[in-house]
Design an enzyme around this catalytic site. Structure first.
Site, mmCIF file in Angstrom:
data_model
loop_
_atom_site.group_PDB
_atom_site.id
_atom_site.type_symbol
_atom_site.label_atom_id
_atom_site.label_comp_id
_atom_site.label_asym_id
_atom_site.label_seq_id
_atom_site.Cartn_x
_atom_site.Cartn_y
_atom_site.Cartn_z
ATOM 1 N N ASP A 155 85.828 11.434 84.752
ATOM 2 C CA ASP A 155 85.710 10.354 83.755
ATOM 3 C C ASP A 155 86.762 9.271 83.997
ATOM 4 O O ASP A 155 86.544 8.114 83.631
ATOM 5 C CB ASP A 155 85.935 10.889 82.329
ATOM 6 C CG ASP A 155 84.903 11.920 81.894
ATOM 7 O OD1 ASP A 155 83.708 11.687 82.126
ATOM 8 O OD2 ASP A 155 85.292 12.948 81.312
ATOM 9 N N GLU A 204 80.834 15.635 88.717
ATOM 10 C CA GLU A 204 80.675 16.280 87.411
ATOM 11 C C GLU A 204 79.581 17.337 87.429
ATOM 12 O O GLU A 204 79.784 18.471 86.986
ATOM 13 C CB GLU A 204 80.350 15.231 86.334
ATOM 14 C CG GLU A 204 80.047 15.883 84.994
ATOM 15 C CD GLU A 204 79.926 14.909 83.833
ATOM 16 O OE1 GLU A 204 79.802 13.703 84.055
ATOM 17 O OE2 GLU A 204 79.968 15.400 82.692
ATOM 18 N N ASP A 227 81.495 10.540 88.654
ATOM 19 C CA ASP A 227 80.754 10.767 87.413
ATOM 20 C C ASP A 227 79.474 9.938 87.526
ATOM 21 O O ASP A 227 79.519 8.705 87.439
ATOM 22 C CB ASP A 227 81.567 10.332 86.186
ATOM 23 C CG ASP A 227 80.897 10.811 84.901
ATOM 24 O OD1 ASP A 227 79.689 11.117 84.945
ATOM 25 O OD2 ASP A 227 81.586 10.878 83.865
ATOM 26 N N THR A 242 76.819 9.950 79.119
ATOM 27 C CA THR A 242 75.505 10.619 79.102
ATOM 28 C C THR A 242 74.907 10.606 77.698
ATOM 29 O O THR A 242 73.708 10.384 77.526
ATOM 30 C CB THR A 242 75.638 12.063 79.626
ATOM 31 O OG1 THR A 242 76.152 12.001 80.961
ATOM 32 C CG2 THR A 242 74.302 12.783 79.636
ATOM 33 N N ILE A 261 76.851 9.556 85.611
ATOM 34 C CA ILE A 261 76.601 8.780 84.382
ATOM 35 C C ILE A 261 77.762 9.065 83.441
ATOM 36 O O ILE A 261 77.845 10.158 82.867
ATOM 37 C CB ILE A 261 75.277 9.185 83.684
ATOM 38 C CG1 ILE A 261 74.073 8.911 84.597
ATOM 39 C CG2 ILE A 261 75.127 8.445 82.355
ATOM 40 C CD1 ILE A 261 72.716 9.167 83.928
ATOM 41 N N ASP A 262 78.683 8.131 83.317
ATOM 42 C CA ASP A 262 79.733 8.303 82.314
ATOM 43 C C ASP A 262 79.210 7.644 81.040
ATOM 44 O O ASP A 262 79.000 6.426 80.999
ATOM 45 C CB ASP A 262 81.052 7.679 82.759
ATOM 46 C CG ASP A 262 82.161 8.083 81.794
ATOM 47 O OD1 ASP A 262 82.158 9.240 81.342
ATOM 48 O OD2 ASP A 262 82.994 7.231 81.458
HETATM 49 C C1 LIP Z 1 82.114 11.546 78.484
HETATM 50 C C2 LIP Z 1 83.217 10.518 78.346
HETATM 51 C C3 LIP Z 1 83.450 10.276 76.891
HETATM 52 C C4 LIP Z 1 84.115 11.499 76.386
HETATM 53 C C5 LIP Z 1 83.277 12.736 76.623
HETATM 54 C C6 LIP Z 1 82.726 12.848 78.020
HETATM 55 P P1 LIP Z 1 80.154 12.078 80.261
HETATM 56 O O1 LIP Z 1 81.678 11.664 79.827
HETATM 57 O O2 LIP Z 1 83.193 9.415 79.038
HETATM 58 O O3 LIP Z 1 84.333 9.215 76.683
HETATM 59 O O4 LIP Z 1 84.414 11.382 75.036
HETATM 60 O O5 LIP Z 1 84.082 13.858 76.358
HETATM 61 O O6 LIP Z 1 83.645 13.327 78.947
HETATM 62 O O7 LIP Z 1 79.986 13.501 79.860
HETATM 63 O O8 LIP Z 1 79.241 11.173 79.534
HETATM 64 O O9 LIP Z 1 80.183 11.903 81.730
#
Ligand code: LIP
Length: 281
Positions: free
Chosen positions: A220, A70, A90, A95, A92-93
């Site tokens: 993601d 990412e 990813d 963030t 940190i999924d």
């Molecule tokens: C996030 C996702 C979240 C989604 C956001 C974003 P990040 O990932 O897991 O569910 O709604 O659009 O993609 O940016 O925290 O890695």
């Protein structure tokens, strides 16, 4: 070659666990935030640090492997899936959850060969839950086998979705139109953990029946997609066709009937694909 991938997966689990330690540690003292594509598309130094940590350790062990990360893509790397062994990361999924200390945060690592996800690792690091799946070999959480819910009636289901970071008025209208339709079916409830990866693991665990979102990225959902499939679930595109992990649209459900019931209610739109060539300046 099958055993070779097992070794790679063992490394992914070990590095995800280590990354989780870094995230937990940073949560208490370092949550300073920057933005990417918009004021609500957040990134922190911890996202960048964790991605570097994962890529560095993989490069040392598997120097020929490729990466789609990412934060590397945000920094200008291309996002193209080839047939080569590729780590889809990813760091940190969730963030936004991390920035606000909302307690669902995952490290998500998918590994693809010949454009097919071979294994997926999602470490929900605040819950200390390690979700894993290997193609054809089932899905697990901390070693326990996972199975999707048996529910076939959408009216008795919990559906998860997210609002993402797109605040374009037409997209927001469509997101709320879909939500309105789904709530009015009615369903038992609508939820969202704030991370696509954990939402998909919740489908795999059978806690919820489906998760859908428009606007997610391949990092993601790469790992979570295999975890859902290996727990007995299905993946579809928002229009009912086959899922395409680069399309930024996904429905992950316990079965086809629930997926189709949801799809009927979704007001679809198509964000720019992850693998679209960069626009000419
Ligand atoms: C996030 C996702 C979240 C989604 C956001 C974003 P990040 O990932 O897991 O569910 O709604 O659009 O993609 O940016 O925290 O890695």
């Amino acid at each position: 070659m099958a055993d070779a991938w097992q070794k790679v997966m063992d490394h992914a689990v070990a590095i995800a666990r280590k990354a989780g330690e870094v995230v937990r540690e940073a949560l208490s003292h370092d949550r300073s935030v920057m933005t990417k594509s918009s004021d609500v598309d957040l990134v922190t130094q911890t996202d960048q640090k964790v991605e570097r940590l994962i890529i560095q350790s993989v490069k040392e062990k598997f120097p020929t492997h490729r990466f789609i990360g990412e934060e590397s893509v945000a920094a200008g790397d291309t996002c193209v899936l080839t047939e080569d062994p590729t780590w889809i990361i990813d760091p940190i999924d969730g963030t936004t959850n991390f920035v606000h200390a909302f307690p669902f945060i995952a490290i998500s690592i998918g590994f693809s060969v010949n454009r097919q996800v071979e294994f997926g690792v999602v470490y929900s690091c605040l819950e200390d839950k390690m979700f894993t799946a290997r193609r054809g070999k089932g899905a697990f959480c901390n070693g326990e086998s996972l199975q999707v819910s048996e529910q076939t009636d959408v009216h008795r289901s919990i559906i998860a979705t997210e609002f993402g970071s797109n605040r374009d008025p037409e997209a927001v209208d469509r997101i709320f139109c879909s939500l309105n339709n789904i709530l009015s079916l009615p369903v038992h409830g609508v939820r969202g953990a704030g991370t696509a990866a954990i939402n998909m693991c919740l489908v795999a665990c059978g806690c919820i029946e489906a998760y859908y979102e428009i606007g997610i990225h391949v990092w993601d959902v790469a790992a979570g997609s295999l975890i859902v499939l290996e727990a007995g679930g299905v993946l579809m595109d928002i229009d009912g066709g086959d899922v395409d992990l680069m399309s930024r649209r996904i429905v992950a459900a316990n079965n086809r009937k629930i997926a189709e019931s949801i799809i009927n209610e979704i007001s679809a739109f198509s964000p720019t694909r992850d693998d679209a060539p960069p626009p000419d300046n």
